[in-house]
Design a protein around this motif. Structure first.
Motif, PDB file in Angstrom:
ATOM      1  N   GLN A  74      -2.935 -10.894  -0.103  1.00 15.50           N
ATOM      2  CA  GLN A  74      -3.454  -9.700   0.416  1.00 15.50           C
ATOM      3  C   GLN A  74      -3.457  -8.543  -0.612  1.00 15.50           C
ATOM      4  OE1 GLN A  74      -3.665 -10.492   3.797  1.00 15.50           O
ATOM      5  NE2 GLN A  74      -4.832  -8.619   4.314  1.00 15.50           N
ATOM      6  N   VAL A  75      -4.819  -7.853  -0.503  1.00 17.79           N
ATOM      7  CA  VAL A  75      -4.936  -6.843  -1.374  1.00 17.79           C
ATOM      8  C   VAL A  75      -4.245  -5.567  -0.827  1.00 17.79           C
ATOM      9  CG1 VAL A  75      -6.817  -5.296  -2.273  1.00 17.79           C
ATOM     10  CG2 VAL A  75      -7.413  -7.758  -1.675  1.00 17.79           C
ATOM     11  N   PRO A  76      -3.440  -4.901  -1.542  1.00 21.87           N
ATOM     12  CA  PRO A  76      -2.793  -3.708  -1.152  1.00 21.87           C
ATOM     13  C   PRO A  76      -3.661  -2.592  -1.330  1.00 21.87           C
ATOM     14  CG  PRO A  76      -2.276  -4.308  -3.622  1.00 21.87           C
ATOM     15  CD  PRO A  76      -3.126  -5.404  -3.145  1.00 21.87           C
ATOM     16  N   VAL A  77      -3.407  -1.787  -0.381  1.00 15.94           N
ATOM     17  CA  VAL A  77      -4.228  -0.647  -0.292  1.00 15.94           C
ATOM     18  C   VAL A  77      -4.568   0.395  -1.426  1.00 15.94           C
ATOM     19  CG1 VAL A  77      -4.055  -0.542   2.446  1.00 15.94           C
ATOM     20  CG2 VAL A  77      -2.219   0.970   0.973  1.00 15.94           C
ATOM     21  N   ASP A  78      -3.427   0.288  -1.893  1.00 14.84           N
ATOM     22  CA  ASP A  78      -3.213   1.216  -3.366  1.00 14.84           C
ATOM     23  C   ASP A  78      -3.927   0.500  -4.696  1.00 14.84           C
ATOM     24  OD1 ASP A  78      -1.322  -0.376  -3.786  1.00 14.84           O
ATOM     25  OD2 ASP A  78      -0.049   1.079  -4.383  1.00 14.84           O
ATOM     26  N   LEU A  79      -4.610  -0.643  -4.361  1.00 18.45           N
ATOM     27  CA  LEU A  79      -5.189  -1.424  -5.675  1.00 18.45           C
ATOM     28  C   LEU A  79      -6.159  -0.483  -6.415  1.00 18.45           C
ATOM     29  CD1 LEU A  79      -5.421  -3.995  -7.055  1.00 18.45           C
ATOM     30  CD2 LEU A  79      -7.271  -4.427  -5.602  1.00 18.45           C
ATOM     31  N   MET A  80      -6.712   0.396  -6.134  1.00 17.00           N
ATOM     32  CA  MET A  80      -7.856   1.170  -6.796  1.00 17.00           C
ATOM     33  C   MET A  80      -6.923   2.281  -7.675  1.00 17.00           C
ATOM     34  SD  MET A  80     -10.591   2.094  -7.819  1.00 17.00           S
ATOM     35  CE  MET A  80     -12.087   1.455  -6.788  1.00 17.00           C
ATOM     36  N   ASP A  81      -5.829   2.548  -7.012  1.00 17.77           N
ATOM     37  CA  ASP A  81      -4.961   3.408  -7.919  1.00 17.77           C
ATOM     38  C   ASP A  81      -4.093   2.833  -9.015  1.00 17.77           C
ATOM     39  OD1 ASP A  81      -4.931   5.963  -6.616  1.00 17.77           O
ATOM     40  OD2 ASP A  81      -3.022   6.079  -5.784  1.00 17.77           O
ATOM     41  N   PHE A 141      -8.299  10.309   1.886  1.00 17.15           N
ATOM     42  CA  PHE A 141      -8.043  11.192   3.304  1.00 17.15           C
ATOM     43  C   PHE A 141      -6.729  10.590   4.023  1.00 17.15           C
ATOM     44  CE2 PHE A 141     -12.423  12.752   3.382  1.00 17.15           C
ATOM     45  CZ  PHE A 141     -11.932  14.142   2.550  1.00 17.15           C
ATOM     46  N   ARG A 142      -6.855   9.252   3.974  1.00 21.00           N
ATOM     47  CA  ARG A 142      -5.596   8.745   4.672  1.00 21.00           C
ATOM     48  C   ARG A 142      -4.443   8.411   3.708  1.00 21.00           C
ATOM     49  NH1 ARG A 142     -10.045   4.805   6.075  1.00 21.00           N
ATOM     50  NH2 ARG A 142      -9.410   3.444   4.311  1.00 21.00           N
ATOM     51  N   GLY A 143      -4.512   9.030   2.569  1.00 20.92           N
ATOM     52  CA  GLY A 143      -3.403   8.893   1.603  1.00 20.92           C
ATOM     53  C   GLY A 143      -3.042   7.606   1.043  1.00 20.92           C
ATOM     54  N   GLU A 144      -3.987   6.558   1.085  1.00 19.34           N
ATOM     55  CA  GLU A 144      -3.801   5.272   0.509  1.00 19.34           C
ATOM     56  C   GLU A 144      -3.969   5.454  -0.882  1.00 19.34           C
ATOM     57  OE1 GLU A 144      -5.258   2.977   4.534  1.00 19.34           O
ATOM     58  OE2 GLU A 144      -6.558   2.802   2.664  1.00 19.34           O
ATOM     59  N   VAL A 145      -4.803   6.207  -1.471  1.00 21.13           N
ATOM     60  CA  VAL A 145      -4.995   6.337  -2.952  1.00 21.13           C
ATOM     61  C   VAL A 145      -4.817   7.796  -3.252  1.00 21.13           C
ATOM     62  CG1 VAL A 145      -6.385   4.390  -3.017  1.00 21.13           C
ATOM     63  CG2 VAL A 145      -7.463   6.471  -2.676  1.00 21.13           C
ATOM     64  N   SER A 146      -4.565   8.164  -4.509  1.00 24.20           N
ATOM     65  CA  SER A 146      -4.200   9.434  -5.137  1.00 24.20           C
ATOM     66  C   SER A 146      -5.659  10.133  -5.395  1.00 24.20           C
ATOM     67  CB  SER A 146      -3.485   9.386  -6.241  1.00 24.20           C
ATOM     68  OG  SER A 146      -3.330  10.530  -7.021  1.00 24.20           O
ATOM     69  N   ALA A 147      -6.081  11.292  -4.973  1.00 26.72           N
ATOM     70  CA  ALA A 147      -7.089  11.810  -5.430  1.00 26.72           C
ATOM     71  C   ALA A 147      -7.125  12.183  -6.979  1.00 26.72           C
ATOM     72  CB  ALA A 147      -7.266  13.278  -4.746  1.00 26.72           C
ATOM     73  N   GLN A 148      -5.849  12.417  -7.554  1.00 27.51           N
ATOM     74  CA  GLN A 148      -5.647  12.813  -9.058  1.00 27.51           C
ATOM     75  C   GLN A 148      -6.096  11.362  -9.932  1.00 27.51           C
ATOM     76  OE1 GLN A 148      -1.745  13.855 -10.078  1.00 27.51           O
ATOM     77  NE2 GLN A 148      -2.197  13.897 -12.171  1.00 27.51           N
ATOM     78  N   LYS A 149      -6.010  10.210  -9.475  1.00 27.48           N
ATOM     79  CA  LYS A 149      -6.241   9.134  -9.999  1.00 27.48           C
ATOM     80  C   LYS A 149      -7.641   8.674  -9.710  1.00 27.48           C
ATOM     81  CE  LYS A 149      -1.386   7.273 -10.084  1.00 27.48           C
ATOM     82  NZ  LYS A 149      -0.715   6.470  -9.546  1.00 27.48           N
TER      83      LYS A 149
END
Length: 436
Positions: A196-203, A335-343
């Protein structure tokens, strides 16, 4: 010099895109008989200007944007003095709402066309080079992030989201990095396993120096060019040799060879190579950096596909709109809080780093095409002071039949400017923060 190349590419790319964006506004305005007072690329102080007819054409010293000044329009200049007078036929505010809407959409439309054209031309001229999934038959090597996700060395990725993997590069596609409920299927010792790909993979990949390459194919190799007077050259290593072991440790893949050298950095090692079918023993001095001085020749066969013009048009178009889709998915995750805007968000420094410190025409135009689509997307956001904000007010006017007051538009523009300046300050500060 490297910094100058990065900055130069950023300025050139932005100048092209901003110039075309503002040209879209200007041409639409002139088409409908509106008076265009100024067409500017960059912001003051002024480097160059020339007045042709009713329009002053200006090049500014700050290459982070541009503008078109159309008479009778409440824009970022907040020049509202003439709005106290009766509208003249050549003014923006005197024209029908549908004409004003087209003028405001002009820059976005031109940026979309620009992105599509560049992608189509690149596809037609360069085709597509990729690693067939069948060539990655030796499995993968996961880095730290790949291991956290659940990959193991030797796994062979056979499918993404249930679809058979055809090109290894699809492992890093935006559908996987930004999708929801995405998963990989691997062959692990003859058993199929879903990861499974974690929702925060981009972070996670944003934090890693290897970026998105959290798994890479295991690469069998042979010796390519040997650098003159290097340790490899002095030891007698030759182009075409197959390295079989280092200090008795078998090495079948290049990453294993690199690991063996790192363990023996600064030492002499015994190396067994195969040359013309015969074993040859060599003694090689490894540098403190863990290198001996040759270029590997990967034994994986990359495929190249050429496209006709008819094939390039839909492929380039899909690639262009794929950028917008990726941005929509990215903002959704923020917007869903799955990744950080800062990153996830970058400013001009981050964009310059994407261009890199070497100049390559293909890479330059590929990034410029991507930025053109990003610029179109960002300008369409419903924020006052952006084109999208004007589109919202004009759409309201066309539906309701009531035009927002000039005072309302002026105040909305001020709010929009504050938002934009805040976002720009955040992006630049965020870029600087990433250095520490």
């Amino acid at each position: 010099m490297d910094v100058l190349i990065m900055v130069g590419q950023l300025i050139l790319g932005l100048t092209i895109l901003v110039g075309l964006h503002e040209l879209g506004h200007m041409l639409a305005a002139k088409w409908f008989g509106m008076r265009v007072e100024k067409y500017a690329i960059g912001f003051p102080p002024k480097i160059f200007s020339k007045k042709i007819g009713e329009t002053e054409y200006m090049l500014g010293m700050i290459p982070l944007g541009g503008f078109v000044k159309i008479t009778g329009m409440v824009d970022e200049s907040l020049d509202t003095e003439k709005l106290q007078e009766e509208p003249q036929p050549w003014e923006f505010r005197a024209k029908p709402a549908w004409q004003r809407l087209i003028v405001m959409m002009g820059g976005i439309i031109v940026n979309i066309i620009t992105g599509i054209v560049i992608y189509v031309v690149l596809t037609y001229n360069y085709g597509e080079s990729y690693l067939p999934a069948s060539e990655a038959r030796y499995g993968i090597i996961p880095n730290e992030i790949g291991q956290e996700i659940g990959f193991q060395t030797g796994d062979r990725i056979v499918a993404v989201n249930g679809k058979e993997l055809e090109k290894f590069e699809d492992v890093y596609s935006m559908d996987m990095l930004l999708g929801r409920d995405a998963y990989y299927t691997v062959d692990r010792n003859g058993q199929r396993v879903d990861i499974q790909v974690p929702v925060d993979l981009m972070d996670r990949v944003a934090d890693n120096k290897d970026r998105m390459f959290f798994v890479q194919p295991r690469i069998p190799f042979k010796v390519g060019e040997v650098q003159k007077n290097s340790a490899a050259d002095k030891a007698g290593l030759e182009s075409g040799d197959f390295i079989k072991s280092v200090n008795g440790e078998s090495v079948s893949f290049f990453h294993e060879f690199q690991q063996a050298l790192q363990k023996n950095a600064g030492k002499a090692v015994a190396m067994t190579v195969e040359r013309n079918g015969n074993p040859v023993e060599l003694n090689v001095n490894v540098s403190e950096e863990g290198t001996i001085g040759f270029y590997q020749e990967p034994l994986l066969q990359y495929a190249t596909r050429d496209f006709s013009l008819g094939e390039s048009i839909p492929k380039g178009t899909n690639q262009a709109f794929g950028v917008i889709t990726a941005n929509l998915k990215g903002f959704g995750k923020i917007f869903r809080g799955e990744v950080s805007a800062q990153k996830s968000l970058s400013g001009p420094i981050g964009i310059a780093q994407i261009f890199g410190d070497t100049f390559n025409w293909y890479k330059f135009w590929n990034i410029t095409a991507m930025l053109s689509m990003v610029l179109a997307f960002m300008n369409f956001l419903p924020i006052p002071a952006l084109d999208g904000g004007h589109v919202v007010f004009l759409t309201y006017e066309m539906i309701s039949g009531r035009k927002p007051s000039d005072n309302f538009l002026e105040n909305a523009q001020k709010v929009g400017m504050v938002i934009l300046l805040g976002l720009m300050a955040f992006a630049i500060f965020n870029d600087v923060l990433k250095f520490f």
